[in-house]
Design a protein around this motif. Sequence first.
Motif, PDB file in Angstrom:
ATOM      1  N   ALA A 329       0.839  -1.192   0.000  1.00  8.24           N
ATOM      2  CA  ALA A 329       0.000   0.000   0.000  1.00  8.24           C
ATOM      3  C   ALA A 329       0.878   1.249   0.000  1.00  8.24           C
ATOM      4  O   ALA A 329       1.866   1.308   0.731  1.00  8.24           O
ATOM      5  N   PRO A 330       0.525   2.233  -0.798  1.00  4.75           N
ATOM      6  CA  PRO A 330       1.326   3.471  -0.799  1.00  4.75           C
ATOM      7  C   PRO A 330       1.112   4.255   0.493  1.00  4.75           C
ATOM      8  O   PRO A 330       0.006   4.302   1.033  1.00  4.75           O
ATOM      9  N   TYR A 331       2.191   4.882   0.967  1.00  5.86           N
ATOM     10  CA  TYR A 331       2.108   5.709   2.164  1.00  5.86           C
ATOM     11  C   TYR A 331       2.030   7.174   1.753  1.00  5.86           C
ATOM     12  O   TYR A 331       2.665   7.599   0.773  1.00  5.86           O
ATOM     13  N   ALA A 332       1.251   7.943   2.525  1.00  7.22           N
ATOM     14  CA  ALA A 332       1.114   9.365   2.232  1.00  7.22           C
ATOM     15  C   ALA A 332       0.727  10.103   3.503  1.00  7.22           C
ATOM     16  O   ALA A 332       0.108   9.529   4.412  1.00  7.22           O
ATOM     17  N   LEU A 333       1.127  11.384   3.561  1.00  7.59           N
ATOM     18  CA  LEU A 333       0.710  12.259   4.649  1.00  7.59           C
ATOM     19  C   LEU A 333      -0.461  13.106   4.175  1.00  7.59           C
ATOM     20  O   LEU A 333      -0.361  13.808   3.165  1.00  7.59           O
ATOM     21  N   ASP A 335      -3.416  15.752   5.771  1.00  8.80           N
ATOM     22  CA  ASP A 335      -3.961  16.501   6.907  1.00  8.80           C
ATOM     23  C   ASP A 335      -3.229  16.179   8.213  1.00  8.80           C
ATOM     24  O   ASP A 335      -3.837  16.037   9.274  1.00  8.80           O
ATOM     25  N   GLY A 336      -1.907  16.026   8.120  1.00  5.26           N
ATOM     26  CA  GLY A 336      -1.105  15.768   9.306  1.00  5.26           C
ATOM     27  C   GLY A 336      -1.142  14.345   9.803  1.00  5.26           C
ATOM     28  O   GLY A 336      -0.609  14.052  10.870  1.00  5.26           O
ATOM     29  N   ALA A 337      -1.761  13.427   9.044  1.00  5.32           N
ATOM     30  CA  ALA A 337      -1.847  12.024   9.450  1.00  5.32           C
ATOM     31  C   ALA A 337      -1.195  11.140   8.390  1.00  5.32           C
ATOM     32  O   ALA A 337      -1.174  11.473   7.196  1.00  5.32           O
ATOM     33  N   LEU A 338      -0.655   9.995   8.834  1.00  9.79           N
ATOM     34  CA  LEU A 338      -0.040   9.024   7.929  1.00  9.79           C
ATOM     35  C   LEU A 338      -1.105   8.038   7.463  1.00  9.79           C
ATOM     36  O   LEU A 338      -1.821   7.449   8.280  1.00  9.79           O
ATOM     37  N   TYR A 339      -1.171   7.862   6.157  1.00 12.06           N
ATOM     38  CA  TYR A 339      -2.120   6.931   5.562  1.00 12.06           C
ATOM     39  C   TYR A 339      -1.370   5.794   4.889  1.00 12.06           C
ATOM     40  O   TYR A 339      -0.342   6.008   4.239  1.00 12.06           O
ATOM     41  N   ALA A 340      -1.898   4.556   5.046  1.00 13.15           N
ATOM     42  CA  ALA A 340      -1.452   3.397   4.285  1.00 13.15           C
ATOM     43  C   ALA A 340      -2.578   3.060   3.324  1.00 13.15           C
ATOM     44  O   ALA A 340      -3.619   2.532   3.725  1.00 13.15           O
ATOM     45  N   GLY A 341      -2.386   3.409   2.049  1.00 10.92           N
ATOM     46  CA  GLY A 341      -3.490   3.306   1.102  1.00 10.92           C
ATOM     47  C   GLY A 341      -4.540   4.341   1.445  1.00 10.92           C
ATOM     48  O   GLY A 341      -4.241   5.528   1.600  1.00 10.92           O
ATOM     49  N   ASP A 342      -5.781   3.901   1.641  1.00  9.41           N
ATOM     50  CA  ASP A 342      -6.871   4.819   1.994  1.00  9.41           C
ATOM     51  C   ASP A 342      -7.170   4.839   3.484  1.00  9.41           C
ATOM     52  O   ASP A 342      -8.086   5.538   3.927  1.00  9.41           O
ATOM     53  N   GLU A 343      -6.388   4.099   4.278  1.00  6.26           N
ATOM     54  CA  GLU A 343      -6.664   3.982   5.698  1.00  6.26           C
ATOM     55  C   GLU A 343      -5.632   4.763   6.520  1.00  6.26           C
ATOM     56  O   GLU A 343      -4.430   4.676   6.267  1.00  6.26           O
TER      57      GLU A 343
END
Length: 442
Positions: A329-333, A335-343
Amino acid sequence: MLGRWMLVVVVGLLGLPALARGNILANGDFSDGLTGWEVSRADTQPAIDEEQYHSAPAALRIPPTAERVGMTTSRHTFEQPLPNALSASIWLRTEHVAPNARIGLDLLIVFDDGEETWFFPDSLRLQPAETETWVEKITTYLAPTGKRIAEVQAFCLNYGSDSPAWFDDVAVRAQAVAEPEHDVAVLYTSDPKAPPVVAAWEALARAGIAHDVLPTTVPLESLGLVVVPEWAEDERFYFALKIRHYLGGRVMLMDLPDAKWATALARYFWAALPGDLQAPVTISSEGRAAHVVSAEADAEAVGDVARQLLETELALPDEVPAIDCGPKAPYALRDGALYAGDEPLLLRAMGTYRVTGEQPIEHHRANFAHYADLRLNGLVIYLSHQAPPEHLRAVLDAAWESRLRVMLWIYGPPASPYTEKPLKDQWLLRFLPLRRHPAMLG
């Protein structure tokens, strides 16, 4: 051949900054008492000491009558053309340097756009070992690119101290420093005409190496080789040299003293103390850092070392292919939170978990299952740089079976009694192909 050598010397000379202006402090030696100075903190009780001084007839004495005490000059306004650099020097003395004490020369600098900054580096402060004797502190401040210095104000400070402090021969001088034009630079602390600096650039000129002569505060990003003939005991300078070397640059240091940050660099480059570097020339294992004992190495030797450093390349591959370990799953920041995919990913991790490559995978698998039972979703792996990459792959597989995400911390061999260890690209390269493993967080 002689004509070529003379041309290079001219190039070196053109790199010297203008030093037409003298000390802007009219009474930096306190020969006229406290004229030109005033208290910067209300509880300061200054005195002119005619018995303890660096140069006659007197020095400034500031006892620790409060947590923060000090003396200041009036603000000096420069005439056009405005300088882009300042050299500062001071002689200091105290009986004891408390753990949180700050004793030294602080500068308030005002730029031509009205912005202000404070300049109080380690190189202008007394260090814990510098007691019961007069110590000279010298450094140079270089303004950010595009800015000029309009005003400056000097402060003699005795902060957080339990001992009186003495100040003498305070000097601030304006300079005009050019930006780097060549790949090589000789760095100076306050005076580009100091004998060690002149000897260094003369040696480079004799070797046919075009270079600039710049202050230690100059940005090092564009320089391929940095030559430091006189040390500036400053944490900022230590990190600047360390980063420049780590990012592929070369560094030549001369006559390193037994000081905190000089010792840290000696440990970093050569796993040695400055006093251990007795050979005329000591080259680091990767060939991009050299220490030179100036009394043992002549100009020809310095030029040869410079050429050797310039010819040594950083041997790293341009690309490291990643191993296909399955979907990740791609990781992304967001709104100040870390996401793994859409979660969103709230990491509840065990740290640190040592992996040496010696334990059986079943041992790790059982631990990871236990962590999952504890409702953890991650761990920090403290990974030996000697662990086989295939063993790490098996550990990551076992972690992912329990849906644990992993942060890696790679540690090297013990370096006692030295705490400084080089950042080893080679350690990272061994494990980099596993970067796309679904369990790998970073």
